[in-house]
Design a protein around this motif. Sequence first.
Motif, PDB file in Angstrom:
ATOM      1  N   HIS A  18       0.864  -1.170   0.000  1.00  0.00           N
ATOM      2  CA  HIS A  18       0.000   0.000   0.000  1.00  0.00           C
ATOM      3  C   HIS A  18       0.904   1.224   0.000  1.00  0.00           C
ATOM      4  N   ARG A  19       0.291   2.394  -0.081  1.00  0.00           N
ATOM      5  CA  ARG A  19       1.121   3.587  -0.176  1.00  0.00           C
ATOM      6  C   ARG A  19       0.984   4.527   1.015  1.00  0.00           C
ATOM      7  N   VAL A  20      -0.174   4.581   1.640  1.00  0.00           N
ATOM      8  CA  VAL A  20      -0.394   5.562   2.706  1.00  0.00           C
ATOM      9  C   VAL A  20      -1.306   4.963   3.772  1.00  0.00           C
ATOM     10  N   THR A  21      -1.144   5.415   5.002  1.00  0.00           N
ATOM     11  CA  THR A  21      -2.017   4.952   6.073  1.00  0.00           C
ATOM     12  C   THR A  21      -2.180   6.045   7.123  1.00  0.00           C
ATOM     13  N   TRP A  22      -3.250   5.961   7.850  1.00  0.00           N
ATOM     14  CA  TRP A  22      -3.479   6.755   9.061  1.00  0.00           C
ATOM     15  C   TRP A  22      -4.618   6.091   9.820  1.00  0.00           C
ATOM     16  N   PRO A  23      -4.726   6.323  11.122  1.00  0.00           N
ATOM     17  CA  PRO A  23      -5.795   5.683  11.883  1.00  0.00           C
ATOM     18  C   PRO A  23      -7.151   6.330  11.607  1.00  0.00           C
ATOM     19  N   ASN A  24      -8.192   5.533  11.678  1.00  0.00           N
ATOM     20  CA  ASN A  24      -9.553   6.054  11.563  1.00  0.00           C
ATOM     21  C   ASN A  24      -9.909   6.678  12.900  1.00  0.00           C
ATOM     22  N   HIS A  25      -9.492   7.911  13.074  1.00  0.00           N
ATOM     23  CA  HIS A  25      -9.602   8.602  14.358  1.00  0.00           C
ATOM     24  C   HIS A  25     -10.224   9.979  14.133  1.00  0.00           C
ATOM     25  N   GLY A  26     -11.018  10.416  15.113  1.00  0.00           N
ATOM     26  CA  GLY A  26     -11.735  11.676  14.964  1.00  0.00           C
ATOM     27  C   GLY A  26     -10.844  12.879  14.785  1.00  0.00           C
ATOM     28  N   TRP A  27      -9.600  12.819  15.284  1.00  0.00           N
ATOM     29  CA  TRP A  27      -8.687  13.956  15.143  1.00  0.00           C
ATOM     30  C   TRP A  27      -8.421  14.269  13.678  1.00  0.00           C
TER      31      TRP A  27
END
Length: 453
Positions: free
Chosen positions: A177-186
């Motif tokens: 994959h190329r990019v990630t981040w958490p599914n977080h309200g911030w």
Amino acid sequence: MSDQVVLDVWLNDYPVVPLFLSETRELAQEFERTHPGVRVEVRGVDHLKLPEEVARAAREGRQPAIVQSFYTSTQLSRDLLAADGSPLFTSVERAIDGRDKILGVPARLDDLVPAARDYYTFEGEGLFALPPLTSTTLLYANTTLLEAAGLRSVPRTWEELTAACAAVARLDGGPSHRVTWPNHGWLFQQAVAQQGALLATPGNGRTERATAVEADSPAVLRFARWWQELHEDGHYLYSGLRSAGDDTYPAWERNYRAFAEQRVAFVLSTSVEADRMVQAGRDGGFEVVAAPMPYSAAVPYAGNVIGGDSLWLAAGLEPAARDAALAFLLTFLTPRNAAERHKTSGFIPVTESARALLEDEGWFEANPHHRVALDQLAAGERATAADGALVGDFVGIQDTLTAAMHDVLTAGADPAERFALARSEAQRLLDDHNAHCLGLVPGQRGPHRFRVG
């Protein structure tokens, strides 16, 4: 002072970031040496239980003088009441009352970094809480992979990030994959603020109490659809749903591991992780650059919001205790203390004088990844959107957004329809909070979820 003043200071005891607690205890010992009439008793409380403990202490008339609060609990802290029904906390700026020094400690609130100061400044009340721990969201990029893909710069916009992901995807033997981040309200807060939009109305809850949640606004949907497209194209690595009120560290950890193991080329994460991300590259044999969080090129950039923790001053203290508490709070802002806390914690140096001290010492020249968060928070128009939202049951509201995004990513839900449902759910939570703002009691879900009544 003829009689000794005892200050009870209650802090969040975070399981994986205990340093602030231990450093505050050291600061308290030094403060006691320079102020022999004061004893500072620092207590760490499980971060999931601290709001409940404070509410209980308030009802019993034994509230601490200083309390740490996570930024999503800001409206909750404003709504907390003492045993007599009066507000539990008071404005730090009002308590200082124009004085230049408190017990010999300089009182320079104008020295605070504007983004940190503005989040905790309320109309008619000035700076309400002191923000010693302030962060923002950054993009970390594996520039070794980018150069292999023919890219010469780190993406600055959503559109550029999409194109960069496509370029990395064409690499032979490149990441899965190329990019990630958490599914977080911030992340929703950041994306909405960047677009100059409000998450709550009226006025993001800054001129009066927020009464509506804009959970399906054009800004929210623009972000959700871009996120959905990255996922559908195989670029975005989804690490799963985590409640904003649960222990979210494992979610951030999974995203960090994906980046450290070069399973992605980009990760969005907190600026507090800058050292760790750069070190991951050193350990893994690749170069890492910290960059501002990408924004939508479709609308003017308005700025990014902060995260982190603040310290709140109890109302109704006797003058001697009030001034002792103020002096102790202000010690967090001395240039050396603020600079050293930045070095040990990764949170930004929260005063301009601390930044100047670090500049003079060559800190940012040697550690350019630490300059990015400061520059990002100084960018944009610093409008109401970038000041951030103040809203009751913020954690619950964030959970409605992340649950909606989970369904978009995993079940193919239509963003407009799913976030319209999230808006209804969020509105019920906010209405419930606002309808019962007479006194706080523990709620039934989430560490910061309280019902007022």
